[in-house]
Design a protein around this motif. Sequence first.
Motif: not given
Length: 221
Positions: A126, A129, A138-139, A142
């Motif tokens: 995060i 980014n 990405r999520t 993460a």
Amino acid sequence: MEKALVIGASGGIGSALCAALEARGVAVTRLSRSGDGLDVTDEASVERAMGGLEGPYDLVFVATGALELNGRGPEKSLKHLEAEAMVEQFRLNCVGPSLVLKHAVRLLPRKGRSVFAALSARVGSIGDNGFGGWYSYRTAKAALNQMIHTGAIELGRTHKGAVCVALHPGTVETALTAEYAKGHPTVSPEEAAANLLSVIDGLGPKDTGQFFDWQGEPVPW
């Protein structure tokens, strides 16, 4: 290191890791979808594959993951976001390694150093980014990073010498990255494996719960 378990052993990075470990004289147990029918997103499958294994393992490495699933690549914009695609990314890139961690705890030694490592990606950071896009991947990464950090806390209560980390391998020349490298420097799976093992060699209990790149440098959450 005497004994290692590699999940996703048939993939580019996974197979290179197995070869590098075996070249060191490490006894490697290989598990994969293509070789063993292992579906890391299905707990019954994970339990079947790992339930009969005998530990302790000095290293458990999860090399599974995908950037493109079912023909869907990373989103360039919010308008491309689809619920099912996001769920599929979460299942493979977060839920899968999480289930492996759950079933790997009994395979790690209670005393002495051991390492549980899962492949993450810098785009899951995060704090790092600055470009946006790639929402689902990405999520999911993460979320994996949070799972590794949280799992490390619990693991440390019973396995004092255990190190639980997320690792970014760099951009590796595999089927996963072929379409998306776009001129970025890449390394071969063999070089990536050597880099990752070098990082693992240098890890100690103080490093558990953290996120490192292929050079051993911390990656911002």
